[in-house]
Design a protein around this motif. Structure first.
Motif, PDB file in Angstrom:
ATOM      1  N   ARG B  49       0.861  -1.185   0.000  1.00 32.17           N
ATOM      2  CA  ARG B  49       0.000   0.000   0.000  1.00 32.17           C
ATOM      3  C   ARG B  49       0.899   1.237   0.000  1.00 32.17           C
ATOM      4  N   HIS B  50       0.434   2.285  -0.613  1.00 36.09           N
ATOM      5  CA  HIS B  50       1.322   3.427  -0.819  1.00 36.09           C
ATOM      6  C   HIS B  50       1.659   4.126   0.488  1.00 36.09           C
ATOM      7  N   ILE B  51       0.773   4.078   1.465  1.00 32.62           N
ATOM      8  CA  ILE B  51       1.035   4.814   2.694  1.00 32.62           C
ATOM      9  C   ILE B  51       2.158   4.183   3.505  1.00 32.62           C
ATOM     10  N   SER B  52       2.436   2.915   3.286  1.00 35.68           N
ATOM     11  CA  SER B  52       3.458   2.261   4.080  1.00 35.68           C
ATOM     12  C   SER B  52       4.849   2.440   3.488  1.00 35.68           C
ATOM     13  N   ARG B  53       4.908   2.784   2.195  1.00 33.89           N
ATOM     14  CA  ARG B  53       6.184   3.077   1.532  1.00 33.89           C
ATOM     15  C   ARG B  53       7.214   1.981   1.768  1.00 33.89           C
ATOM     16  N   GLU B  54       6.792   0.761   1.697  1.00 35.22           N
ATOM     17  CA  GLU B  54       7.712  -0.337   1.948  1.00 35.22           C
ATOM     18  C   GLU B  54       7.937  -1.142   0.679  1.00 35.22           C
ATOM     19  N   SER B  55       8.957  -1.998   0.732  1.00 33.71           N
ATOM     20  CA  SER B  55       9.245  -2.900  -0.366  1.00 33.71           C
ATOM     21  C   SER B  55       8.865  -4.302   0.072  1.00 33.71           C
ATOM     22  N   ILE B  56       8.012  -4.943  -0.735  1.00 33.58           N
ATOM     23  CA  ILE B  56       7.576  -6.289  -0.428  1.00 33.58           C
ATOM     24  C   ILE B  56       8.003  -7.206  -1.569  1.00 33.58           C
ATOM     25  N   LYS B  57       8.734  -8.253  -1.232  1.00 37.72           N
ATOM     26  CA  LYS B  57       9.209  -9.220  -2.235  1.00 37.72           C
ATOM     27  C   LYS B  57       9.984  -8.509  -3.340  1.00 37.72           C
ATOM     28  N   GLY B  58      10.630  -7.421  -2.990  1.00 35.06           N
ATOM     29  CA  GLY B  58      11.426  -6.679  -3.958  1.00 35.06           C
ATOM     30  C   GLY B  58      10.639  -5.691  -4.788  1.00 35.06           C
ATOM     31  N   PHE B  59       9.330  -5.647  -4.594  1.00 33.22           N
ATOM     32  CA  PHE B  59       8.470  -4.723  -5.332  1.00 33.22           C
ATOM     33  C   PHE B  59       8.332  -3.401  -4.587  1.00 33.22           C
ATOM     34  N   THR B  60       8.294  -2.328  -5.341  1.00 30.89           N
ATOM     35  CA  THR B  60       8.002  -1.008  -4.803  1.00 30.89           C
ATOM     36  C   THR B  60       6.989  -0.326  -5.709  1.00 30.89           C
ATOM     37  N   ALA B  61       6.301   0.647  -5.147  1.00 29.01           N
ATOM     38  CA  ALA B  61       5.365   1.434  -5.938  1.00 29.01           C
ATOM     39  C   ALA B  61       5.329   2.841  -5.361  1.00 29.01           C
ATOM     40  N   ASP B  62       5.443   3.818  -6.214  1.00 30.95           N
ATOM     41  CA  ASP B  62       5.419   5.215  -5.784  1.00 30.95           C
ATOM     42  C   ASP B  62       4.186   5.902  -6.326  1.00 30.95           C
ATOM     43  N   LEU B  63       3.516   6.601  -5.444  1.00 26.69           N
ATOM     44  CA  LEU B  63       2.339   7.352  -5.860  1.00 26.69           C
ATOM     45  C   LEU B  63       2.791   8.664  -6.482  1.00 26.69           C
ATOM     46  N   ASN B  64       2.435   8.891  -7.713  1.00 22.06           N
ATOM     47  CA  ASN B  64       2.750  10.129  -8.423  1.00 22.06           C
ATOM     48  C   ASN B  64       1.444  10.866  -8.662  1.00 22.06           C
ATOM     49  N   LYS B  65       1.179  11.835  -7.809  1.00 27.60           N
ATOM     50  CA  LYS B  65      -0.106  12.535  -7.905  1.00 27.60           C
ATOM     51  C   LYS B  65      -0.185  13.396  -9.159  1.00 27.60           C
ATOM     52  N   GLY B  66       0.953  13.903  -9.614  1.00 25.33           N
ATOM     53  CA  GLY B  66       0.946  14.728 -10.815  1.00 25.33           C
ATOM     54  C   GLY B  66       0.527  13.933 -12.042  1.00 25.33           C
ATOM     55  N   GLU B  67       1.015  12.704 -12.132  1.00 24.23           N
ATOM     56  CA  GLU B  67       0.672  11.848 -13.256  1.00 24.23           C
ATOM     57  C   GLU B  67      -0.471  10.890 -12.922  1.00 24.23           C
ATOM     58  N   THR B  68      -1.001  10.995 -11.734  1.00 21.88           N
ATOM     59  CA  THR B  68      -2.053  10.085 -11.227  1.00 21.88           C
ATOM     60  C   THR B  68      -1.697   8.633 -11.552  1.00 21.88           C
ATOM     61  N   SER B  69      -0.505   8.238 -11.121  1.00 26.42           N
ATOM     62  CA  SER B  69      -0.046   6.881 -11.389  1.00 26.42           C
ATOM     63  C   SER B  69       0.460   6.233 -10.110  1.00 26.42           C
ATOM     64  N   PHE B  70       0.466   4.905 -10.136  1.00 23.62           N
ATOM     65  CA  PHE B  70       0.957   4.122  -9.006  1.00 23.62           C
ATOM     66  C   PHE B  70       1.536   2.839  -9.592  1.00 23.62           C
ATOM     67  N   HIS B  71       2.612   2.991 -10.353  1.00 28.11           N
ATOM     68  CA  HIS B  71       3.202   1.859 -11.053  1.00 28.11           C
ATOM     69  C   HIS B  71       3.968   0.965 -10.086  1.00 28.11           C
ATOM     70  N   LEU B  72       3.896  -0.334 -10.342  1.00 33.63           N
ATOM     71  CA  LEU B  72       4.579  -1.337  -9.522  1.00 33.63           C
ATOM     72  C   LEU B  72       5.868  -1.746 -10.222  1.00 33.63           C
ATOM     73  N   LYS B  73       6.966  -1.732  -9.486  1.00 32.42           N
ATOM     74  CA  LYS B  73       8.262  -1.996 -10.108  1.00 32.42           C
ATOM     75  C   LYS B  73       9.068  -3.011  -9.317  1.00 32.42           C
ATOM     76  N   LYS B  74       9.887  -3.745 -10.081  1.00 31.20           N
ATOM     77  CA  LYS B  74      10.851  -4.649  -9.458  1.00 31.20           C
ATOM     78  C   LYS B  74      12.074  -4.695 -10.363  1.00 31.20           C
ATOM     79  N   PRO B  75      13.255  -4.487  -9.825  1.00 31.16           N
ATOM     80  CA  PRO B  75      14.438  -4.395 -10.688  1.00 31.16           C
ATOM     81  C   PRO B  75      14.840  -5.719 -11.341  1.00 31.16           C
ATOM     82  N   PHE B  76      14.594  -6.821 -10.648  1.00 36.15           N
ATOM     83  CA  PHE B  76      15.006  -8.128 -11.182  1.00 36.15           C
ATOM     84  C   PHE B  76      13.874  -9.133 -10.960  1.00 36.15           C
ATOM     85  N   ALA B  77      13.138  -9.423 -11.999  1.00 34.37           N
ATOM     86  CA  ALA B  77      11.985 -10.314 -11.862  1.00 34.37           C
ATOM     87  C   ALA B  77      12.423 -11.755 -11.633  1.00 34.37           C
ATOM     88  N   GLN B  78      11.617 -12.461 -10.845  1.00 29.66           N
ATOM     89  CA  GLN B  78      11.841 -13.885 -10.576  1.00 29.66           C
ATOM     90  C   GLN B  78      10.661 -14.684 -11.102  1.00 29.66           C
TER      91      GLN B  78
END
Lengths: 114, 110
Positions: B49-78
């Protein structure tokens, strides 16, 4: 702890028949939610119980759907009469605290109306 | 009314490659954003969840209010990341109701 239990896991009924889905939430969870995913589209909210009271039923599609939660324990969702467009996966979820978005979901009931 | 859009229904990457699952939302107020995941034959579960600002299983997501986006990212997929991912939004004023996107099926190939 036992998870959220839904049954049946699958149901195939004919158009016009009645089907009742059941959800047993985690013991002690006052909040119980119903969602459904129809025809591969997004998961949509149906309603929210707090104990035995309907907190929000604005997602119920029409009066063919009736949800109850007797005694604030398990919940049933009845569809009567079922139509073809009711086919989909019906999810139940529960949570302990108001506003706790870490729901525990059930495995869903796949309903097919033919 | 609020809306969540996940433009990719299917996404396929190779193991070790970066992965980004896109999520855009429309809501006039201040939303709370979440990512849920459903692995094969398992139940839907909260990933982060965005309010916790944590990384789970290597995934992160940043809330971008300007672009109204919440993309999920992981640098190295498994390979075990292969699953259905749902982005969801809640209005803070509406309690616990969630609005989900249509989901993105991620496949990580060996």
């Amino acid at each position: 702890e036992a998870g959220v239990t839904q049954f049946p896991s699958h149901s195939v009924i004919e158009k016009g028949q009645t089907v009742t889905l059941r959800c047993d939430p985690i013991s002690g969870h006052d909040n119980l939610y119903w969602y459904r995913r129809v025809m591969g589209k997004e998961i949509k909210f149906l309603l929210h119980f707090v104990k035995e009271s309907k907190q929000d039923e604005s997602g119920m599609p029409n009066n063919r759907f009736l949800a109850e939660r007797t005694g604030g324990t398990y919940s049933t969702l009845k569809v009567q009469p079922a139509e073809l467009e009711d086919s989909g996966v019906y999810f139940c979820a529960s949570s302990q605290d108001w506003g706790d978005y870490g729901y525990t979901f059930g495995s869903g009931t796949r309903l097919t109306v033919v | 009314a609020q809306r969540v859009t996940q433009p990719e229904k299917l996404l396929s990457v190779f193991k070790g490659a970066p992965v980004e699952l896109k999520c855009n939302y429309s809501y006039s107020g201040s939303p709370e954003l979440f990512w849920y995941v459903q692995y094969s034959r398992q139940r839907l579960q909260l990933l982060l969840r965005h309010i916790s600002r944590e990384s789970i299983k290597g995934f992160t997501a940043d809330l971008n209010k300007g672009e109204t986006s919440f993309h999920l990212k992981k640098p190295f997929a498994q390979e075990e990341d292969s699953a259905m991912y749902y982005c969801a939004l809640s209005r803070k004023t509406s309690g616990s109701r969630l609005t989900f996107g249509e989901g993105t099926q991620l496949t990580v190939n060996p």
